[in-house]
Design an enzyme around this catalytic site. Sequence first.
Site, PDB file in Angstrom:
ATOM      1  N   HIS A 134      24.597  13.444  25.807  1.00 22.76           N
ATOM      2  CA  HIS A 134      24.402  12.195  26.353  1.00 22.76           C
ATOM      3  C   HIS A 134      23.018  11.790  26.807  1.00 22.76           C
ATOM      4  CE1 HIS A 134      26.145  13.371  29.831  1.00 22.76           C
ATOM      5  NE2 HIS A 134      25.820  12.384  30.526  1.00 22.76           N
ATOM      6  N   HIS A 181      21.324  15.204  27.995  1.00 21.72           N
ATOM      7  CA  HIS A 181      21.826  16.197  28.849  1.00 21.72           C
ATOM      8  C   HIS A 181      23.438  16.567  28.646  1.00 21.72           C
ATOM      9  CE1 HIS A 181      21.993  12.527  31.230  1.00 21.72           C
ATOM     10  NE2 HIS A 181      22.810  13.122  31.912  1.00 21.72           N
ATOM     11  N   ASP A 205      22.109   8.633  29.786  1.00 20.51           N
ATOM     12  CA  ASP A 205      22.773   7.876  30.607  1.00 20.51           C
ATOM     13  C   ASP A 205      22.363   6.367  30.130  1.00 20.51           C
ATOM     14  OD1 ASP A 205      23.833  10.033  31.777  1.00 20.51           O
ATOM     15  OD2 ASP A 205      22.166   9.992  33.427  1.00 20.51           O
ATOM     16  N   ARG A 237      24.057  11.752  42.444  1.00 25.99           N
ATOM     17  CA  ARG A 237      23.215  11.288  41.469  1.00 25.99           C
ATOM     18  C   ARG A 237      22.676   9.920  41.709  1.00 25.99           C
ATOM     19  NH1 ARG A 237      24.547   9.750  35.025  1.00 25.99           N
ATOM     20  NH2 ARG A 237      24.375   7.776  35.887  1.00 25.99           N
TER      21      ARG A 237
HETATM   22  C1  SIN Z   1      25.361  13.421  34.422  1.00 22.93           C
HETATM   23  O1  SIN Z   1      25.634  13.584  33.142  1.00 22.93           O
HETATM   24  O2  SIN Z   1      24.975  12.625  34.875  1.00 22.93           O
HETATM   25  C2  SIN Z   1      25.840  14.699  35.404  1.00 22.93           C
HETATM   26  C3  SIN Z   1      25.146  15.932  34.782  1.00 22.93           C
HETATM   27  C4  SIN Z   1      25.558  17.278  35.600  1.00 22.93           C
HETATM   28  O3  SIN Z   1      26.470  16.875  36.387  1.00 22.93           O
HETATM   29  O4  SIN Z   1      24.995  18.466  35.372  1.00 22.93           O
END
Ligand code: SIN
Length: 277
Positions: A99, A253, A101, A268
Site C-alpha cells: 500500500h 510499502h 498511505d 509513525r
Molecule cells: C505502515 O504501513 O505505516 C507500517 C509499516 C511498518 O510497520 O513497517
Amino acid sequence: MTVSTLDIRPLRGCGALIEGLDPNRASDREVDAVREAVFHRGVVFFRETALTPEQQIAFARRLAPIVVNRYFPKTERHPEIAKVEKAEAQTSNIGGGWHTDHSYDAAPAMGSVLLAVETPPTGGDTLFADMYAAYDALSDGLKATLETLQAHHASAHVFGTEGVYGKTDRPELAGHADTPEAIHPMVIRHPGSGRRALYVNPAFTTGIVGWSREESFALLGWLYQHAVKPQFVHRFSWRPGSMAIWDNRCTWHNAMNDYQGHRRLMHRITLDGVALG
Ligand code: SIN
C-alpha cells in the site's frame, strides 16, 4: 551523493541509506538534502538514531507539516505520533500488504517518518517498492494509455464499519465513519522531483474511472504484479532506533507479519502533502 558530511548511499531496488547525520544536529542544508533524497530515492533509512518522541516530531516538522492519521492509535503524550504496534498475542499486523498511505485523501500524505522502538528478534522487516522505476520499465504504449486514466481510491473497505480490520483481531482500526474517497491520475508527476510515477496501489485503489470492475481489476492486477518485481523492491531490516522516511507518491510499502509471539512497536509520523497532477 555527499552533502557536507552527509553520505547518501543508493540501495538495491529502492531507497538510500543515509550515514553521518545526527537528526538532532542537522543543519538546514542537511535537512534540505534529506528531503531531496526522499523525493528522488523514494525512501531513506537511518541506523541507530536515539530520538525521543519530541526529537522525532521536531525533525519531521523540519521536513514538512505533520498531519494526524485518523485511524491509528496515538501515543499517550504525543497525538502527532501514531503507534504501529503488534503485541505478542495478536496475529494481524498494521500495514501488512502492499500500500501507500492516505491515497484516499484528495491531497494524499507526502510521506511518513517511521521509527523502530521495539523489534522482534527476527522478522518484522518492511518491503519498499519504487514506483518511478516501475513506471519507467513500462512500454511507451502502456505509459501513453495510463497517462490518460484516473483511478478511484477509497478507505471504507479497510477502516469503515465493514472494513477488513473489523474481521481481524485489530477491530479498533475499523468501524470509522470518516472514510474519504478520492480520484487521482494513474500516473502522477511528482511535485518534488518532477519525475513520473505509477500512482495506484493494491490496498486503496478500487477501480479505474469509466472502466468496469472486471476491466479495472485486469489492468490493476497486471500493474500490481509488475510493480513488485524484485528489481524494484528493497527489504529493510529494523533494529531499535532505525528510522525510515518515505514518500508515499513514489513508493509502496508492505510490513512483514512473520514474528508471531513477539512484540513490534513503531512510532509513525505522517507528513502532509498536496493534490496530485
Ligand atoms: C505502515 O504501513 O505505516 C507500517 C509499516 C511498518 O510497520 O513497517
